[in-house]
Design a protein around this motif. Structure first.
Motif, PDB file in Angstrom:
ATOM      1  N   HIS A 243       0.853  -1.178   0.000  1.00 16.16           N
ATOM      2  CA  HIS A 243       0.000   0.000   0.000  1.00 16.16           C
ATOM      3  C   HIS A 243       0.897   1.238   0.000  1.00 16.16           C
ATOM      4  O   HIS A 243       1.843   1.328   0.790  1.00 16.16           O
ATOM      5  CB  HIS A 243      -0.923   0.015   1.227  1.00 16.16           C
ATOM      6  N   ARG A 245       0.637   4.321   0.995  1.00 15.76           N
ATOM      7  CA  ARG A 245       0.679   5.225   2.153  1.00 15.76           C
ATOM      8  C   ARG A 245       0.912   4.483   3.463  1.00 15.76           C
ATOM      9  O   ARG A 245       1.660   4.933   4.310  1.00 15.76           O
ATOM     10  CB  ARG A 245      -0.627   6.025   2.244  1.00 15.76           C
ATOM     11  N   ARG A 246       0.277   3.362   3.619  1.00 21.38           N
ATOM     12  CA  ARG A 246       0.313   2.664   4.902  1.00 21.38           C
ATOM     13  C   ARG A 246       1.508   1.721   5.055  1.00 21.38           C
ATOM     14  O   ARG A 246       1.896   1.377   6.164  1.00 21.38           O
ATOM     15  CB  ARG A 246      -0.988   1.884   5.103  1.00 21.38           C
ATOM     16  N   ASN A 287      -3.111   6.524  -5.018  1.00 15.83           N
ATOM     17  CA  ASN A 287      -3.404   7.027  -3.675  1.00 15.83           C
ATOM     18  C   ASN A 287      -3.868   5.918  -2.724  1.00 15.83           C
ATOM     19  O   ASN A 287      -4.203   6.191  -1.569  1.00 15.83           O
ATOM     20  CB  ASN A 287      -4.420   8.167  -3.716  1.00 15.83           C
ATOM     21  N   ASP A 318      -9.508   2.678   4.876  1.00 15.54           N
ATOM     22  CA  ASP A 318      -8.293   2.716   5.679  1.00 15.54           C
ATOM     23  C   ASP A 318      -8.219   1.541   6.654  1.00 15.54           C
ATOM     24  O   ASP A 318      -7.136   1.018   6.932  1.00 15.54           O
ATOM     25  CB  ASP A 318      -8.203   4.041   6.453  1.00 15.54           C
TER      26      ASP A 318
END
Length: 329
Positions: A243, A245-246, A287, A318
């Motif tokens: 992922h 972002r995470r 994103n 999320d």
């Protein structure tokens, strides 16, 4: 599948999906390569097939470049490009055997190809010429690029890490604890290491920092296994995707299952089941709000009846990818 968070794309490939790849610039654009000799471009948000490019042989790998360019290679043994705006096609150069992996670096403006001919090539696509050719000694099974690091999984289960500014020798050459053929290698978004999967239903987490403290964090774990009539059945882990972002990652296996993992805390976050066929390839969008899922038989059991090829798009919340919170003592 009865899952309202995901849907199928229209007009999927008809024979063996080899890769799904999101654009690093447009969150909705998705490339899909296939053994049906086609390269497809989709709008993943609207499900629509935008373009279908026919080729003369099966495509094994594809990627986006800059300025509306895409690159691909496969059984035709040539690196080729298409300008999505003008539809112009170009042949950049050949390998002696099929091209298994294609990656583009916006930092060097070069395309990197790995092949069954046991070489790594760096190409200048604007000039249409070969920059460097590196003998690797083994077939390239998987490849990934992040910033200046290029990671390669080889046929002898070794991994090579190159700094793409100097391809004269590997920056690191690593053995792996995985005991069988490698399937996929993907670099961590934070640049600290990589994940590696194999046909034996295992995933290894490796770190670049060779200090004793950091190396103590590396590990391998079992995944994509099930017990059938008191016998443990092990499935290949065909694909990995971090992922953006995470920093958590998804694995897709021949058991038709997707798992999402928190590699730092060694926990599984999600177990997603019910797919009609094996998971051949995975990719998160730019994103991270979509996961593209190639549901396609990989022929690891030889010829057999199988479900039609399908590309699913799963909307990611999320909570699907957030790391596990470890309670303090």
């Amino acid at each position: 599948m009865n899952d309202t968070s995901q849907y199928e794309l229209y007009d999927p490939p008809t024979d063996g999906i080899s890769q799904v790849c999101f654009s690093p610039y447009d969150n909705n654009l998705l490339l899909v390569s296939s053994w049906d000799k086609s390269l497809r471009l989709y709008n993943a948000d609207t499900k629509q097939l935008l373009e279908k490019f026919e080729t003369e042989a099966a495509i094994l790998s594809c990627c986006f470049g800059d300025d509306d360019m895409v690159y691909f290679g496969g059984l035709h043994c040539r690196l080729q490009s298409i300008n999505l705006k003008t539809k112009q096609r170009s042949t950049i150069g050949p390998h002696a055997q099929p091209i298994s992996c294609v990656c583009y670096s916006p930092l060097t403006k070069r395309v990197y190809t790995g092949s069954w001919d046991k070489t790594l090539c760096a190409w200048n696509p604007m000039a249409g010429k070969l920059d460097t050719k590196t003998e690797l000694g083994q077939k390239v099974f998987s490849m990934d690029i992040n910033e200046y690091k290029l990671a390669i999984a080889l046929g002898d289960r070794k991994t090579l890490i190159y700094d793409i500014r100097d391809l004269s020798k590997p920056w690191q050459e690593r053995d792996t604890s995985l005991r069988y053929l490698l399937k996929c290698i993907r670099l961590m978004p934070n640049g600290e290491g990589y994940a590696l999967s194999s046909i034996e239903g295992r995933v290894a987490i490796e770190y670049f920092d060779m200090s004793k403290e950091v190396q103590s964090k590396k590990y391998a774990f079992k995944s994509h296994r099930s017990v059938i009539q008191d016998t443990e059945v092990v499935y290949p882990v065909n694909s990995l995707a971090f992922h953006p972002r995470r920093g958590t990652f998804a694995t897709g296996g021949s058991d038709c299952v997707i798992n999402i993992w928190d590699g730092v805390h060694r926990k599984r976050i999600r177990n997603i089941v019910g797919y009609p066929e094996e998971i051949a390839s995975l990719a998160f969008s730019k994103n991270g709000d979509m996961l593209a899922i190639a549901c396609s038989y990989t022929f690891d059991e030889g010829e057999r009846d199988h479900a039609p090829d399908t590309v699913f798009i799963k909307r990611i919340q999320d909570s699907d990818v957030a790391p596990r919170v470890v309670a303090s003592s």
